[in-house]
Scaffold this active site. Structure first.
Site, PDB file in Angstrom:
ATOM      1  CG  HIS A 217      83.505   5.661  14.506  1.00 39.11           C
ATOM      2  ND1 HIS A 217      84.552   6.294  13.624  1.00 39.11           N
ATOM      3  CD2 HIS A 217      83.951   4.650  14.810  1.00 39.11           C
ATOM      4  CE1 HIS A 217      85.679   5.238  13.536  1.00 39.11           C
ATOM      5  NE2 HIS A 217      85.381   4.348  14.479  1.00 39.11           N
TER       6      HIS A 217
ATOM      7  CG  ASP B  10      82.256  -1.356  19.941  1.00 42.76           C
ATOM      8  OD1 ASP B  10      82.455  -2.746  19.658  1.00 42.76           O
ATOM      9  OD2 ASP B  10      82.718  -0.579  20.040  1.00 42.76           O
TER      10      ASP B  10
HETATM   11  N1  CMC Z   1      75.906   9.572  22.861  1.00 42.47           N
HETATM   12  C1  CMC Z   1      75.537  10.821  23.111  1.00 42.47           C
HETATM   13  N2  CMC Z   1      76.301  11.982  22.707  1.00 42.47           N
HETATM   14  C2  CMC Z   1      77.190  11.590  21.716  1.00 42.47           C
HETATM   15  C3  CMC Z   1      77.686  10.371  21.452  1.00 42.47           C
HETATM   16  C4  CMC Z   1      77.136   9.367  22.072  1.00 42.47           C
HETATM   17  N3  CMC Z   1      77.468   8.038  21.956  1.00 42.47           N
HETATM   18  N4  CMC Z   1      78.860  10.563  20.607  1.00 42.47           N
HETATM   19  C5  CMC Z   1      78.973  11.538  20.440  1.00 42.47           C
HETATM   20  N5  CMC Z   1      78.211  12.427  21.089  1.00 42.47           N
HETATM   21  C6  CMC Z   1      77.888  13.902  21.116  1.00 42.47           C
HETATM   22  C7  CMC Z   1      79.070  14.481  21.806  1.00 42.47           C
HETATM   23  O1  CMC Z   1      78.757  14.743  23.291  1.00 42.47           O
HETATM   24  C8  CMC Z   1      79.478  15.848  21.197  1.00 42.47           C
HETATM   25  O2  CMC Z   1      78.302  16.630  21.314  1.00 42.47           O
HETATM   26  P1  CMC Z   1      78.432  18.272  21.631  1.00 42.47           P
HETATM   27  O3  CMC Z   1      78.831  18.565  20.141  1.00 42.47           O
HETATM   28  O4  CMC Z   1      76.978  18.818  21.932  1.00 42.47           O
HETATM   29  O5  CMC Z   1      79.608  18.475  22.350  1.00 42.47           O
HETATM   30  C9  CMC Z   1      79.372  15.473  19.534  1.00 42.47           C
HETATM   31  O6  CMC Z   1      78.293  14.262  19.854  1.00 42.47           O
HETATM   32  C10 CMC Z   1      80.319  15.046  18.983  1.00 42.47           C
HETATM   33  O7  CMC Z   1      80.961  14.049  19.476  1.00 42.47           O
HETATM   34  P2  CMC Z   1      82.585  13.829  20.033  1.00 42.47           P
HETATM   35  O8  CMC Z   1      82.800  13.139  21.542  1.00 42.47           O
HETATM   36  O9  CMC Z   1      83.250  15.157  19.890  1.00 42.47           O
HETATM   37  O10 CMC Z   1      83.041  12.954  18.963  1.00 42.47           O
HETATM   38  P3  CMC Z   1      84.510  12.296  19.026  1.00 42.47           P
HETATM   39  O11 CMC Z   1      84.749  11.650  17.711  1.00 42.47           O
HETATM   40  O12 CMC Z   1      85.466  12.884  20.041  1.00 42.47           O
HETATM   41  O13 CMC Z   1      84.208  10.906  19.815  1.00 42.47           O
HETATM   42  C11 CMC Z   1      83.451   8.411  20.166  1.00 42.47           C
HETATM   43  C12 CMC Z   1      83.904   9.415  19.223  1.00 42.47           C
HETATM   44  C13 CMC Z   1      83.404   7.335  19.646  1.00 42.47           C
HETATM   45  C14 CMC Z   1      84.473   8.391  21.378  1.00 42.47           C
HETATM   46  C15 CMC Z   1      81.841   8.936  20.594  1.00 42.47           C
HETATM   47  O14 CMC Z   1      80.890   8.978  19.819  1.00 42.47           O
HETATM   48  C16 CMC Z   1      81.578   8.163  22.032  1.00 42.47           C
HETATM   49  O15 CMC Z   1      82.009   8.235  23.112  1.00 42.47           O
HETATM   50  N6  CMC Z   1      80.632   6.977  21.518  1.00 42.47           N
HETATM   51  C17 CMC Z   1      80.381   5.991  22.522  1.00 42.47           C
HETATM   52  C18 CMC Z   1      81.414   4.980  22.847  1.00 42.47           C
HETATM   53  C19 CMC Z   1      81.290   4.165  21.615  1.00 42.47           C
HETATM   54  O16 CMC Z   1      80.369   3.513  21.339  1.00 42.47           O
HETATM   55  N7  CMC Z   1      82.752   3.967  21.220  1.00 42.47           N
HETATM   56  C20 CMC Z   1      82.894   3.003  20.100  1.00 42.47           C
HETATM   57  C21 CMC Z   1      83.603   3.539  19.092  1.00 42.47           C
HETATM   58  S1  CMC Z   1      83.418   2.502  17.518  1.00 42.47           S
HETATM   59  C22 CMC Z   1      84.503   0.998  18.036  1.00 42.47           C
HETATM   60  C23 CMC Z   1      85.903   1.380  18.373  1.00 42.47           C
HETATM   61  O17 CMC Z   1      86.383   2.320  17.994  1.00 42.47           O
HETATM   62  O18 CMC Z   1      86.773   0.862  19.081  1.00 42.47           O
END
Ligand code: CMC
Length: 433
Positions: free
Chosen positions: A310, A368
């Site tokens: 998140h 989720d």
């Molecule tokens: N699985 C694997 N790796 C992950 C995940 C995941 N679910 N989430 C983040 N990472 C990794 C990402 O690849 C990055 O790694 P590195 O530093 O090596 O490049 C690191 O963790 C930081 O992540 P980020 O993508 O920079 O974080 P963000 O704040 O931009 O993204 C997020 C947040 C929710 C989009 C992401 O965690 C994600 O795609 N999660 C899976 C989808 C999900 O469950 N979404 C629902 C969010 S909660 C409800 C809502 O908002 O609707």
């Protein structure tokens, strides 16, 4: 106006030009630097892709402490609201800012109940969709078209018009969603029933058929009510920011909510609940977890552990904890404690939370991760999961839109950019290219 807390000095080390920036103190949470004078004083814009460090607005609706796993709606902890409140009361709280008295709650409930029918012409819109059209496409389109039907309350600067809109959209979004579901099934649309409460009526419109009586299962209605409370708001998330940005142009509120529904649909946001169930089914059994997590950790592979991670929570999402607990209770009440997908999700969470990849990145289950297990248990099909999220989040979208429009200092949202394209060049006639 928020209180000012500290002064910062920004100096251009090349020219020596300096200016003072002030920070604001929120009622709770980290200070926020006011960078508005930067452009005037230095001709500078800030660059913050993904809004990693940017507060886009002042707000009084919802507070999150991502490090501690705290979520407050209008100051009330989500755990207390989940245990003691109802979705309708929470919707009132978000929109009006205070918990209602018994009389105000009864009036609000009655108003929502009496606004739940939709114009019959809106029902004809669904016939333009294929039976397999995603319901998020259907509800986004139908909500956008509502402005063409409810002309009597579209003056966004009239507080009473805004209130009528708020009641209408919260009342009608379950009806609009149920119509999309019935269209997918090819079943007749079920009209709302005023003797049922919000969730009972929602279940009735989804699952009843005209040829036999339908009795609302209280376990289903309670579980749904809990999920709606937990999804009702989450401060400046992507869809709420979309509603605010669209609404800041002065567009009608139905168009702004429709934009929010479209933003919610993506798998990084509300679409994750659908993706989690797809992922669990793909993993299949506990034996395949390690192999799947191997793919998640492989940077060449685009696989994500859906329902994990998140932008704000770097600790447990408090909503995920409540939903996991609710899964145990709901499945037990329904006599389905041996749910294989829930078992798989629990094991997956346990393994991921010990894995260095997730630990070092502070990736925890989000709202989720477990919600789809409950939706499935109460009979909501996977394609409708994100629609359920949209029904709940409508309350939050309305609260934020109201807050923005009623602010006399509202400005159109218009970010700037770091331009890295071509500089000015002369047009080249086609024969010379
Ligand atoms: N699985 C694997 N790796 C992950 C995940 C995941 N679910 N989430 C983040 N990472 C990794 C990402 O690849 C990055 O790694 P590195 O530093 O090596 O490049 C690191 O963790 C930081 O992540 P980020 O993508 O920079 O974080 P963000 O704040 O931009 O993204 C997020 C947040 C929710 C989009 C992401 O965690 C994600 O795609 N999660 C899976 C989808 C999900 O469950 N979404 C629902 C969010 S909660 C409800 C809502 O908002 O609707």
């Amino acid at each position: 106006m928020p209180t000012k807390s500290a002064k910062y000095q920004l100096t251009n080390l090349s020219t020596g030009k300096s200016s003072e920036l002030e920070s604001f103190s929120p009622t709770v949470g980290p200070d926020v630097l006011n960078i508005a004078p930067l452009n005037k004083d230095h001709g500078l814009f800030t660059f913050d892709p993904g809004f990693m460090s940017t507060a886009s607005t002042e707000s009084k609706v919802t507070y999150i402490d991502g490090d501690k796993g705290v979520l407050l709606y209008r100051g009330y902890p989500i755990e207390q609201l989940a245990a003691k409140s109802s979705f309708i009361e929470v919707a009132y709280l978000l929109i009006y800012g205070e918990l209602p008295t018994a009389q105000r709650l009864a009036e609000f409930q009655s108003s929502i109940t009496r606004h739940s029918m939709i114009n019959e012409s809106l029902l004809r819109f669904y016939n333009g969709f294929q039976y397999d059209a995603h319901p998020m496409a259907q509800i986004s389109a139908v909500v956008a078209s509502m402005a063409a039907f409810y002309h009597d309350s579209l003056d966004i600067y009239n507080a009473r018009h805004r209130e009528i809109f708020a009641h209408r959209i919260i009342a009608k979004i379950p009806t609009i969603s149920a119509a999309a579901y019935k269209h997918m099934l090819g079943q007749p649309f079920m009209y709302p029933k005023n003797d049922l409460d919000y969730c009972g009526n929602l279940l009735q419109m989804f699952f009843a058929v005209p040829c036999e009586p339908y009795v609302v299962e209280p376990v289903y209605a309670q579980a749904l009510d809990l999920l709606l409370i937990l999804h009702a708001d989450h401060e400046q998330n992507a869809s709420t920011s979309t509603v605010r940005l669209a609404g800041s142009t002065g567009t009608n509120p139905y168009a702004a909510i429709s934009a929010g529904i479209a933003a919610l649909w993506g798998p990084a946001h509300g679409g994750a609940n659908e993706a989690v169930l797809e992922m669990l089914e793909e993993i299949g059994t506990v034996d395949n977890i390690d192999k799947f997590l191997g793919r998640v950790k492989d940077k060449q592979d685009n696989t994500k552990l859906m329902g994990f991670g998140h932008r704000v929570y770097k600790n447990f999402d408090p909503r995920a904890k409540i939903i996991r607990e609710a899964c145990h209770k709901v499945l037990a009440k329904l006599g389905r404690s041996d749910n294989p997908l829930f078992e798989l999700a629990l094991r997956l969470e346990e393994i991921a939370l010990k894995d260095e990849y997730f630990v070092s990145r502070k990736l925890y289950p989000n709202v989720d991760f477990y919600s789809g297990i409950i939706y499935s248990a109460i009979g909501i099909p996977r394609a409708m999961f994100t629609v359920m999220f949209a029904i709940a989040r409508t309350a939050g979208w309305v609260a934020h839109w109201q807050e923005m429009i009623s602010d006399p200092g509202m400005k159109i949202g218009r970010p700037r950019q770091l331009y890295t394209g071509q500089t000015s060049r002369d047009y080249v006639p086609i024969e010379q290219r």
